[in-house]
Design an enzyme around this catalytic site. Structure first.
Site, PDB file in Angstrom:
ATOM      1  N   ASP A  69      -0.114  28.572 -25.894  1.00 42.27           N
ATOM      2  CA  ASP A  69       0.602  28.698 -24.630  1.00 42.27           C
ATOM      3  C   ASP A  69       0.862  30.165 -24.313  1.00 42.27           C
ATOM      4  O   ASP A  69       1.579  30.845 -25.047  1.00 42.27           O
ATOM      5  CB  ASP A  69       1.930  27.942 -24.704  1.00 42.27           C
ATOM      6  CG  ASP A  69       2.677  27.955 -23.389  1.00 42.27           C
ATOM      7  OD1 ASP A  69       2.027  28.085 -22.341  1.00 42.27           O
ATOM      8  OD2 ASP A  69       3.916  27.846 -23.404  1.00 42.27           O
ATOM      9  N   ASP A 252      -1.646  31.859 -16.744  1.00 47.09           N
ATOM     10  CA  ASP A 252      -0.974  31.006 -17.720  1.00 47.09           C
ATOM     11  C   ASP A 252      -1.871  29.847 -18.134  1.00 47.09           C
ATOM     12  O   ASP A 252      -2.135  28.941 -17.345  1.00 47.09           O
ATOM     13  CB  ASP A 252       0.328  30.478 -17.109  1.00 47.09           C
ATOM     14  CG  ASP A 252       1.099  29.551 -18.032  1.00 47.09           C
ATOM     15  OD1 ASP A 252       0.765  29.467 -19.227  1.00 47.09           O
ATOM     16  OD2 ASP A 252       2.053  28.908 -17.551  1.00 47.09           O
TER      17      ASP A 252
END
Length: 381
Positions: A69, A252
């Site tokens: 992540d 992201d």
């Protein structure tokens, strides 16, 4: 050094809603914000929602599958699978991280973490999650590779304390191997295999065998809150029509789709002739309109990165996994449900963008880089 990434689609309840996931993630990001060099390569597993990485923790080591992540920086493992060993040191400090579609609450341990041969961190802070909500059950925890600033406030007893990330500590503890605090991420579009070793994480720089030409860099934006993440300045053009003037947003891999402020999304929807599908909350496009689809161009510091028509659609073989209809064509651009400038966070270049462009997160020089890959123009969707 590089680590492989694998693609393995796993949906705990049979379906996955990328829009609901992204909406919740945006809220969490907002709430959180109130060179000769040697490279180390590690394989990643790409499961379309994101990518996972095999990580060994403890001594003797236990192998865990962690979700990678870039929108957070904490590393944690579920208490249900965490094995205490001789290197596990409890600090008794509570830790808590919210991700929008879920959260974890637990306690901090210091432990030995190994992400690949010769890539070991001693005394790495990890969260042992005693309470999990909404984070699924197809991985054992999470490896956060966001900027260290995003750990601020996650130690509930020490709100002003930053937690060095695994990438930070690999660089500081292994300076002869990892010569810079830089990460290179290579992903490729979903190929149809349920376990597809379709990616690589490189510690210390970029792997030039995985991209075309040169990496073009842009500095981390100064606009808050994007500046706390891998935030950049970008404009977006569809065909020859500007739909978003240059503004700040983030890159992201934990965000499934491509998010745009409402005005930009509406311009894209009108230009493509797409209709909104209320069932899965994605745009659906007819065959005729798909055949007329134009490039979606991301203008970043004088460079243009174009998504082909195929690069703008959800993989059609996965339609039923998100509750869609077989044979339909869904677009991967979604409404962030915020007007331009309303929150100073006007786009997210998510996982589907990174599957088409090699991405470099450079903490040493506070910049993000991009390059095309052999899969930028792939017709796999």
């Amino acid at each position: 050094m590089s680590v492989p990434i694998t693609s393995g689609l796993k949906f705990s309840d049979g379906t996955y809603n990328p829009v609901a996931h992204d909406i919740a993630r945006l809220q969490a990001l907002r709430d959180h914000s109130k060179h000769g060099k040697r490279l180390a390569n590690v394989p990643l597993i790409n499961d379309y929602r994101g990518c996972t990485i095999p990580v060994d923790i403890g001594n003797p080591p236990t192998r865990y599958t962690l979700l990678l992540d870039s929108g957070s920086a904490n590393t944690w493992v579920s208490a249900s699978v965490y094995e205490l060993t001789d290197t596990s040191i409890p600090t008794e400090r509570p830790v808590e991280v919210h991700y929008g579609d879920g959260y974890f609450k637990g306690v901090e341990f210091l432990d030995t973490v190994t992400v690949g041969p010769g890539l070991t961190v001693v005394g790495q802070s990890i969260g042992v999650a005693l309470e999990l909500n909404g984070l699924g059950n197809y991985y054992d925890g999470m490896l956060g590779i966001g900027p260290v600033a995003s750990t601020l406030g996650t130690l509930t007893g020490a709100r002003a304390e930053l937690i060095p990330t695994v990438a930070n500590n690999l660089h500081s503890q292994n300076p002869n191997i990892i010569t810079a605090d830089v990460l290179g991420i290579f992903l490729q579009p979903y190929s149809g295999s349920p376990l597809d070793p379709a990616g690589q994480l490189t510690f210390g720089g970029a792997d030039s065998t995985l991209y075309n030409g040169n990496i073009a860099y842009t500095p981390i934006t100064n606009s808050h809150p994007a500046s706390d993440y891998w935030g950049i300045e970008q404009g977006i053009v569809y065909g020859n029509t500007e739909i978003l003037r240059t503004t700040s947003g983030i890159v992201d891999c934990g965000f499934s789709l491509i998010g745009m402020a409402t005005e930009a999304f509406n311009l894209y929807k009108a230009a493509t002739g797409a209709e909104y599908d209320d069932v899965i909350a994605l745009l659906v496009i007819s065959d005729d309109n798909y055949s007329a689809l134009q490039e979606l161009k991301f203008n970043i510091r004088g460079e243009t990165y174009a998504l082909t028509p195929n690069g703008q659609i959800w993989p059609r073989t996965l339609n039923t996994m998100i509750g869609g209809e077989e044979g339909s064509t869904y677009l991967i651009v979604r409404d962030m449900r915020e007007r331009i400038g309303e929150w100073d966070y006007d786009f997210v270049n998510g996982y589907v963008f990174m599957q088409r462009f090699y991405t470099v997160f450079d903490a040493t020089n506070r910049q993000v880089g991009f390059a095309t890959t052999p899969f930028t123009d792939a017709e796999t969707n």
